[in-house]
Design a protein around this motif. Structure first.
Motif, PDB file in Angstrom:
ATOM      1  N   ASN A 265      12.540  -6.544  -5.374  1.00 40.78           N
ATOM      2  CA  ASN A 265      11.215  -5.977  -5.134  1.00 40.78           C
ATOM      3  C   ASN A 265      10.373  -7.063  -4.466  1.00 40.78           C
ATOM      4  O   ASN A 265      10.090  -8.082  -5.098  1.00 40.78           O
ATOM      5  N   PRO A 266      10.069  -6.942  -3.126  1.00 42.08           N
ATOM      6  CA  PRO A 266      10.050  -5.696  -2.356  1.00 42.08           C
ATOM      7  C   PRO A 266      11.123  -5.532  -1.273  1.00 42.08           C
ATOM      8  O   PRO A 266      11.131  -4.512  -0.587  1.00 42.08           O
ATOM      9  N   PHE A 267      12.023  -6.511  -1.026  1.00 41.13           N
ATOM     10  CA  PHE A 267      12.962  -6.407   0.095  1.00 41.13           C
ATOM     11  C   PHE A 267      14.058  -5.358  -0.131  1.00 41.13           C
ATOM     12  O   PHE A 267      14.536  -4.758   0.820  1.00 41.13           O
ATOM     13  N   GLY A 268      14.538  -5.202  -1.354  1.00 36.92           N
ATOM     14  CA  GLY A 268      15.555  -4.203  -1.642  1.00 36.92           C
ATOM     15  C   GLY A 268      16.990  -4.669  -1.525  1.00 36.92           C
ATOM     16  O   GLY A 268      17.908  -3.880  -1.742  1.00 36.92           O
ATOM     17  N   PHE A 269      17.236  -5.951  -1.201  1.00 38.22           N
ATOM     18  CA  PHE A 269      18.604  -6.448  -1.063  1.00 38.22           C
ATOM     19  C   PHE A 269      19.275  -6.612  -2.423  1.00 38.22           C
ATOM     20  O   PHE A 269      18.614  -6.676  -3.462  1.00 38.22           O
ATOM     21  N   ALA A 270      20.599  -6.701  -2.393  1.00 33.39           N
ATOM     22  CA  ALA A 270      21.370  -7.143  -3.556  1.00 33.39           C
ATOM     23  C   ALA A 270      22.111  -8.402  -3.132  1.00 33.39           C
ATOM     24  O   ALA A 270      22.895  -8.376  -2.177  1.00 33.39           O
ATOM     25  N   LEU A 405       8.589  -3.528  11.629  1.00 32.30           N
ATOM     26  CA  LEU A 405       9.872  -3.789  10.978  1.00 32.30           C
ATOM     27  C   LEU A 405       9.837  -3.207   9.574  1.00 32.30           C
ATOM     28  O   LEU A 405       8.795  -3.187   8.923  1.00 32.30           O
ATOM     29  N   ILE A 406      10.994  -2.746   9.087  1.00 32.31           N
ATOM     30  CA  ILE A 406      11.083  -2.204   7.730  1.00 32.31           C
ATOM     31  C   ILE A 406      12.427  -2.578   7.132  1.00 32.31           C
ATOM     32  O   ILE A 406      13.458  -2.573   7.820  1.00 32.31           O
ATOM     33  N   SER A 407      12.419  -2.917   5.862  1.00 32.89           N
ATOM     34  CA  SER A 407      13.635  -3.355   5.185  1.00 32.89           C
ATOM     35  C   SER A 407      14.631  -2.208   5.034  1.00 32.89           C
ATOM     36  O   SER A 407      14.282  -1.034   5.165  1.00 32.89           O
ATOM     37  N   GLU A 408      15.881  -2.582   4.727  1.00 26.88           N
ATOM     38  CA  GLU A 408      16.959  -1.627   4.476  1.00 26.88           C
ATOM     39  C   GLU A 408      17.434  -1.797   3.036  1.00 26.88           C
ATOM     40  O   GLU A 408      18.435  -2.472   2.786  1.00 26.88           O
ATOM     41  N   PRO A 409      16.743  -1.208   2.072  1.00 27.81           N
ATOM     42  CA  PRO A 409      17.125  -1.432   0.671  1.00 27.81           C
ATOM     43  C   PRO A 409      18.500  -0.868   0.354  1.00 27.81           C
ATOM     44  O   PRO A 409      18.849   0.226   0.783  1.00 27.81           O
ATOM     45  N   GLY A 410      19.264  -1.627  -0.429  1.00 28.37           N
ATOM     46  CA  GLY A 410      20.562  -1.151  -0.884  1.00 28.37           C
ATOM     47  C   GLY A 410      20.471  -0.430  -2.208  1.00 28.37           C
ATOM     48  O   GLY A 410      21.444   0.119  -2.697  1.00 28.37           O
ATOM     49  N   GLY A 411      19.273  -0.428  -2.789  1.00 22.61           N
ATOM     50  CA  GLY A 411      19.039   0.239  -4.068  1.00 22.61           C
ATOM     51  C   GLY A 411      17.545   0.272  -4.343  1.00 22.61           C
ATOM     52  O   GLY A 411      16.744  -0.322  -3.626  1.00 22.61           O
ATOM     53  N   VAL A 414      11.759   0.943  -3.069  1.00 22.00           N
ATOM     54  CA  VAL A 414      10.656   0.277  -2.390  1.00 22.00           C
ATOM     55  C   VAL A 414      11.122  -0.264  -1.044  1.00 22.00           C
ATOM     56  O   VAL A 414      12.291  -0.638  -0.871  1.00 22.00           O
ATOM     57  N   PHE A 415      10.181  -0.301  -0.091  1.00 24.35           N
ATOM     58  CA  PHE A 415      10.446  -0.756   1.273  1.00 24.35           C
ATOM     59  C   PHE A 415       9.386  -1.799   1.646  1.00 24.35           C
ATOM     60  O   PHE A 415       8.219  -1.662   1.272  1.00 24.35           O
ATOM     61  N   TRP A 416       9.795  -2.808   2.397  1.00 20.07           N
ATOM     62  CA  TRP A 416       8.877  -3.827   2.889  1.00 20.07           C
ATOM     63  C   TRP A 416       8.632  -3.562   4.372  1.00 20.07           C
ATOM     64  O   TRP A 416       9.568  -3.513   5.160  1.00 20.07           O
ATOM     65  N   ALA A 454       1.779  -7.357   6.273  1.00 21.72           N
ATOM     66  CA  ALA A 454       2.891  -6.625   5.631  1.00 21.72           C
ATOM     67  C   ALA A 454       2.401  -5.878   4.402  1.00 21.72           C
ATOM     68  O   ALA A 454       1.346  -6.185   3.840  1.00 21.72           O
ATOM     69  N   PHE A 455       3.205  -4.901   3.981  1.00 23.59           N
ATOM     70  CA  PHE A 455       2.903  -4.187   2.736  1.00 23.59           C
ATOM     71  C   PHE A 455       4.173  -3.598   2.163  1.00 23.59           C
ATOM     72  O   PHE A 455       5.176  -3.416   2.860  1.00 23.59           O
ATOM     73  N   ARG A 456       4.112  -3.299   0.852  1.00 23.97           N
ATOM     74  CA  ARG A 456       5.212  -2.613   0.180  1.00 23.97           C
ATOM     75  C   ARG A 456       4.909  -1.126   0.134  1.00 23.97           C
ATOM     76  O   ARG A 456       3.836  -0.716  -0.296  1.00 23.97           O
ATOM     77  N   LEU A 457       5.886  -0.356   0.566  1.00 27.57           N
ATOM     78  CA  LEU A 457       5.812   1.097   0.504  1.00 27.57           C
ATOM     79  C   LEU A 457       6.746   1.559  -0.600  1.00 27.57           C
ATOM     80  O   LEU A 457       7.944   1.273  -0.575  1.00 27.57           O
ATOM     81  N   SER A 458       6.222   2.263  -1.585  1.00 27.56           N
ATOM     82  CA  SER A 458       7.030   2.727  -2.714  1.00 27.56           C
ATOM     83  C   SER A 458       7.141   4.248  -2.668  1.00 27.56           C
ATOM     84  O   SER A 458       6.136   4.950  -2.645  1.00 27.56           O
ATOM     85  N   VAL A 459       8.386   4.737  -2.661  1.00 28.81           N
ATOM     86  CA  VAL A 459       8.617   6.185  -2.611  1.00 28.81           C
ATOM     87  C   VAL A 459       9.546   6.556  -3.765  1.00 28.81           C
ATOM     88  O   VAL A 459      10.714   6.908  -3.569  1.00 28.81           O
ATOM     89  N   GLY A 460       9.025   6.480  -4.977  1.00 28.31           N
ATOM     90  CA  GLY A 460       9.781   6.845  -6.163  1.00 28.31           C
ATOM     91  C   GLY A 460       9.657   8.322  -6.465  1.00 28.31           C
ATOM     92  O   GLY A 460       9.439   8.716  -7.614  1.00 28.31           O
ATOM     93  N   ARG A 461       9.820   9.120  -5.441  1.00 28.77           N
ATOM     94  CA  ARG A 461       9.635  10.568  -5.520  1.00 28.77           C
ATOM     95  C   ARG A 461      10.424  11.227  -4.402  1.00 28.77           C
ATOM     96  O   ARG A 461      10.972  10.550  -3.535  1.00 28.77           O
ATOM     97  N   ARG A 462      10.475  12.529  -4.423  1.00 28.62           N
ATOM     98  CA  ARG A 462      11.155  13.243  -3.341  1.00 28.62           C
ATOM     99  C   ARG A 462      10.330  13.154  -2.064  1.00 28.62           C
ATOM    100  O   ARG A 462       9.096  13.146  -2.106  1.00 28.62           O
ATOM    101  N   LEU A 463      11.032  13.102  -0.932  1.00 24.61           N
ATOM    102  CA  LEU A 463      10.355  13.034   0.362  1.00 24.61           C
ATOM    103  C   LEU A 463       9.905  14.442   0.758  1.00 24.61           C
ATOM    104  O   LEU A 463      10.486  15.107   1.616  1.00 24.61           O
ATOM    105  N   THR A 464       8.846  14.907   0.106  1.00 22.60           N
ATOM    106  CA  THR A 464       8.291  16.235   0.342  1.00 22.60           C
ATOM    107  C   THR A 464       7.425  16.220   1.594  1.00 22.60           C
ATOM    108  O   THR A 464       7.091  15.150   2.127  1.00 22.60           O
ATOM    109  N   PRO A 465       7.010  17.398   2.090  1.00 25.50           N
ATOM    110  CA  PRO A 465       6.081  17.423   3.227  1.00 25.50           C
ATOM    111  C   PRO A 465       4.804  16.633   2.977  1.00 25.50           C
ATOM    112  O   PRO A 465       4.270  16.006   3.899  1.00 25.50           O
ATOM    113  N   ASP A 466       4.304  16.617   1.739  1.00 25.91           N
ATOM    114  CA  ASP A 466       3.099  15.847   1.433  1.00 25.91           C
ATOM    115  C   ASP A 466       3.343  14.346   1.578  1.00 25.91           C
ATOM    116  O   ASP A 466       2.484  13.614   2.101  1.00 25.91           O
TER     117      ASP A 466
END
Length: 485
Positions: A265-270, A405-411, A414-416, A454-466
């Motif tokens: 958190n926030p890069f998403g790498f393992a 630029l945006i990170s490629e999380p493996g798990g 959250v996205f950077w 930069a900022f952290r984008l957190s999408v701990g939800r379904r990618l709905t139209p909203d």
């Protein structure tokens, strides 16, 4: 040459894995290219299908390939090129973290906006309530009440409910960590575990090495306890720069290293296994205590389960911390730690204030974990977050200014996101709040005030139209700021 465990190098599958890894590094396989199937690999190298499958697993564990469901194994990005962020730099001078006031101001602004309109929470790293197994947990609570009776009104075991600790031991055992229940201490969420770890390992004024960027919760504790942070260069694909860490450790007395190596958190790498092994050799050589934050470790997107750094700890230097807040029940506030060789230190700092965690929630969680419900729930989260990660990245790259630029999380979820500098991300956060969207701006992830674009984008939800519309709105605001409209 690719780095694999030299002690087992004579094993056939590791020899083949090394050969393919060297071919990848030489460019014979391109990034994103599909490797031969298990059957083709077995035929080419004249080995069994079992050996061929183990070759691919070894390559995946060492970060050379990634598994894609029902598709095969593909070469991962090794350079950070393209639309992903580059490695950060070390800030060698220890800094006094000053994030608490800034985080408080951001939180108050979000609350104020929420009073006027609903907020799309893309800043807080939390699961949407719709993804929580509330019905199953309600059944578990009812059963715990029915079976526990008056005992639920008494203080429980100081280190946590014995049944819950046994369940945690089983969960960690599946990820390669061998423990017994007495190794576990249940805490009020992971935040308390991290704070207790820092209190147990440091004294005011001490220097703590951290990743860059670093989860702001660690920085809040560092500031609160009067410590100093040393930000170490971190690669968004492979983790902390071990050479830089060792250089700093030789030049600066470090009280501890705090890091989040599995779905950062926030890069998403393992961090790849061979890097974890090397890190532990540095830790042992310098006798450097490690605080491992593993709160996202169960949320891999594809392929095999990822083992935490604790699984490579043979001498007890890793003070391991985690919780169920990012996977199951944030409101239960149940975390835990494994202090390793620092058990007495932990007892000393928690003695004045902690009589244990709420008995009912621990019993209910132990009941829920006694079966396959948790595994099914995790599988659902993994499929969801893994399936929509590429769509979220595509959406950001389409909506934000050219060069973003945006990170490629493996798990995790959250996205950077880095917007081409110069960019005032604090102003961006204010404008987003005004439209009912929260983000986590970059400066709260740095003790030295970096990441102002930069900022952290957190999408701990379904990618709905909203959610889609909210991300597009963020992109529009960023474009308007860059173009001066």
């Amino acid at each position: 040459m690719a780095a694999f465990m030299s002690s087992d190098f004579q094993l056939l599958y590791r020899a083949i894995a090394e050969q393919i890894a060297n071919q990848i590094e030489a460019g014979l396989y391109r990034e994103g290219e599909r490797l031969p199937s298990v059957r083709a690999l077995a035929k080419t190298h004249e080995v069994s299908a079992t050996t061929a499958a183990r070759v691919l697993i070894e390559l995946e564990q060492n970060g050379f390939v990634e598994a894609r469901a029902r598709s095969g194994f593909y070469v991962t990005s090794r350079t950070g090129a393209g639309n992903t962020p580059s490695a950060t730099r070390t800030a060698p001078i220890p800094a006094s973290a000053k994030v608490n006031e800034l985080i408080g101001r951001i939180f108050r602004a979000t609350i104020s906006t929420g009073a006027a309109r609903p907020v799309m929470p893309l800043g807080a790293a939390e699961l949407d309530e719709a993804l929580l197994p509330h019905k199953e947990l309600a059944v578990a609570v009812a059963r715990a009440v029915r079976e526990g009776g008056a005992s639920l009104l008494a203080y429980g075991h100081r280190n946590g409910d014995p049944d819950l600790r046994r369940r945690i031991v089983h969960i960690l055992g599946l990820r390669g960590v061998s423990l017994v229940p007495d190794d576990i201490v249940v805490t009020t969420g992971e935040s308390e575990a991290l704070g207790l770890a820092l209190m147990a390992l440091t004294s005011p004024g001490a220097a703590v090495a951290v990743e860059s960027p670093c989860f702001f919760g660690i920085l809040q504790w560092i500031e609160t306890l009067g410590l100093r942070a040393v930000e170490i260069a971190t690669d968004p694909h492979r983790g902390i720069d071990i050479d830089e860490l060792e250089r700093i450790a030789e030049a600066t007395p470090l009280a501890a290293l705090a890091l989040n190596p599995t779905f950062h958190n926030p890069f998403g790498f393992a961090m790849p296994p061979e890097a974890m092994r090397r890190l532990m050799s540095v830790v042992e050589r310098h006798r450097l205590p490690v605080i491992e934050d593993d709160v996202y470790g169960e949320l891999h997107h594809a392929g095999r389960v990822r083992s935490p750094l604790k699984s490579f700890d043979r001498e007890g230097w890793v003070f391991y911390c985690s919780s169920f807040s990012k996977t199951l029940a944030p409101g239960f506030r149940i975390g835990w730690c494994v202090p390793g060789r620092f058990g007495e230190n932990l007892e000393r700092v928690r003695a004045p204030c902690n009589a244990g965690v709420t008995t009912l929630t621990q019993r209910a969680l132990a009941v829920y974990l006694d079966g396959r419900a948790y595994r099914r729930h995790l599988d659902g989260l993994r499929r969801l977050f893994g399936a929509q990660a590429s769509a979220i990245r595509k959406l950001v790259l389409e909506s934000f200014p050219i060069g973003t630029l945006i990170s490629e999380p493996g798990g995790g979820f959250v996205f950077w996101v880095e917007i081409p500098a110069p960019f005032d991300v604090m102003r961006f956060s204010e404008l987003a709040n005004a439209e009912g969207i929260s983000i986590a701006p970059g400066p709260i992830f740095s003790a030295s005030g970096g990441f102002d674009n930069a900022f952290r984008l957190s999408v701990g939800r379904r990618l709905t139209p909203d959610v889609d519309a909210a991300i597009r709105s963020l992109g529009r605001i960023a474009v308007e700021m860059k173009t001066g409209r």
